[in-house]
Design a protein around this motif. Sequence first.
Motif, PDB file in Angstrom:
ATOM      1  N   TYR A 194      36.860  47.158  40.657  1.00 58.12           N
ATOM      2  CA  TYR A 194      37.208  45.791  41.066  1.00 58.12           C
ATOM      3  C   TYR A 194      38.498  45.854  41.871  1.00 58.12           C
ATOM      4  CZ  TYR A 194      33.965  43.979  37.474  1.00 58.12           C
ATOM      5  OH  TYR A 194      32.875  43.680  36.720  1.00 58.12           O
ATOM      6  N   GLY A 219      34.077  48.106  29.354  1.00 59.27           N
ATOM      7  CA  GLY A 219      33.167  48.089  30.505  1.00 59.27           C
ATOM      8  C   GLY A 219      31.742  47.644  30.195  1.00 59.27           C
ATOM      9  N   THR A 263      30.300  44.594  29.698  1.00 59.49           N
ATOM     10  CA  THR A 263      29.781  43.487  30.514  1.00 59.49           C
ATOM     11  C   THR A 263      29.571  43.938  31.957  1.00 59.49           C
ATOM     12  OG1 THR A 263      30.791  41.815  29.103  1.00 59.49           O
ATOM     13  CG2 THR A 263      30.306  41.157  31.374  1.00 59.49           C
TER      14      THR A 263
HETATM   15  P1  ADP Z   1      33.912  44.575  28.011  1.00 59.68           P
HETATM   16  O1  ADP Z   1      32.701  43.756  28.299  1.00 59.68           O
HETATM   17  O2  ADP Z   1      33.604  45.879  27.313  1.00 59.68           O
HETATM   18  O3  ADP Z   1      34.961  43.802  27.289  1.00 59.68           O
HETATM   19  P2  ADP Z   1      34.432  44.356  30.871  1.00 59.68           P
HETATM   20  O4  ADP Z   1      33.293  44.958  31.589  1.00 59.68           O
HETATM   21  O5  ADP Z   1      34.483  42.884  30.772  1.00 59.68           O
HETATM   22  O6  ADP Z   1      34.547  45.033  29.408  1.00 59.68           O
HETATM   23  O7  ADP Z   1      35.784  44.838  31.546  1.00 59.68           O
HETATM   24  C1  ADP Z   1      36.074  46.184  31.891  1.00 59.68           C
HETATM   25  C2  ADP Z   1      37.366  46.232  32.698  1.00 59.68           C
HETATM   26  O8  ADP Z   1      37.178  45.631  33.954  1.00 59.68           O
HETATM   27  C3  ADP Z   1      38.527  45.501  32.054  1.00 59.68           C
HETATM   28  O9  ADP Z   1      39.695  46.205  32.363  1.00 59.68           O
HETATM   29  C4  ADP Z   1      38.494  44.154  32.742  1.00 59.68           C
HETATM   30  O10 ADP Z   1      39.778  43.578  32.741  1.00 59.68           O
HETATM   31  C5  ADP Z   1      38.051  44.517  34.132  1.00 59.68           C
HETATM   32  N1  ADP Z   1      37.278  43.443  34.782  1.00 59.68           N
HETATM   33  C6  ADP Z   1      36.123  42.896  34.346  1.00 59.68           C
HETATM   34  N2  ADP Z   1      35.648  41.973  35.198  1.00 59.68           N
HETATM   35  C7  ADP Z   1      36.544  41.922  36.224  1.00 59.68           C
HETATM   36  C8  ADP Z   1      36.619  41.164  37.429  1.00 59.68           C
HETATM   37  N3  ADP Z   1      35.688  40.275  37.761  1.00 59.68           N
HETATM   38  N4  ADP Z   1      37.697  41.388  38.231  1.00 59.68           N
HETATM   39  C9  ADP Z   1      38.637  42.291  37.904  1.00 59.68           C
HETATM   40  N5  ADP Z   1      38.615  43.040  36.795  1.00 59.68           N
HETATM   41  C10 ADP Z   1      37.585  42.869  35.953  1.00 59.68           C
END
Ligand code: ADP
Length: 240
Positions: A13, A45, A47
């Motif tokens: 991202y 990661g 989601t």
């Molecule tokens: P989980 O679902 O295991 O909690 P995520 O996939 O939501 O993990 O997040 C993984 C990493 O990516 C985290 O560091 C989160 O802050 C970052 N992240 C997730 N979505 C975004 C986004 N749309 N923009 C920037 N960073 C993101």
Amino acid sequence: MDLISARDITKIYRIGEVEITAIKNLSFTISPASFVSFVGPSGSGKTTLLNLIGCLDMPTEGTMEIVGVKTPALGWKERATFRGEHIGFIFQDFNLLPVLTVYENIEYPLIMVQNVEPAERKKRVLRLLDEVGMADQKGKYPDQISGGQKQRVAIARALSTNPKLVLADEPTANLDHATAYMVLGLMKKMRDEFNTTFIFSTHDPKIVGEAEIIYTLEDGALKSKQVVKKGKAARGRKHA
Ligand code: ADP
Ligand code: MG
């Protein structure tokens, strides 16, 4: 043939000058009719990965094939069509439409996504209501049923289009443990019934053993793959 094959998937991202690597060099394959979980703490990661598999987002690097289609190569519109044909979604907060009954919520994708004719629609909805044990609640609205019942309806809705794959991002996070086991048990039963692959994510170590294959994520990288022995899940459930 694999249902999903992912090779060296990376997702970065970019927010202004800052880069966040949410998924790092992930490779894995998932077979048809499997029951898989991606496990890891918040921020690991999960989601992001489910969004990549679900064609809601595209990897920065790497290749992915789902039912033989190279999904990152699809355009925006083709991805939507692909999702409608092959993938069902279940959400943490259920996402049922409040103005539709239980019956209508399950029927909705058959009208909006796949344009299935009325007689076939009715047949499918009634069968799914029966399979998820909600036939006697079909006229109720979402605010008249419990969280566990909502997730049963959401499972039926995800299966209404006969997808090859159902993705569930933390489907039990808003449920107590007994209900969480019930929901995962129902997903497994539906896998047996329809040969649909279910992939769910969770950060809850207690329910992880319900999966048959467990991928553990840490900081966006694959830490381990574990194949759960048959029967272990059933024993775990007794202590719930
Ligand atoms: P989980 O679902 O295991 O909690 P995520 O996939 O939501 O993990 O997040 C993984 C990493 O990516 C985290 O560091 C989160 O802050 C970052 N992240 C997730 N979505 C975004 C986004 N749309 N923009 C920037 N960073 C993101
Ligand atoms: Mg998440």
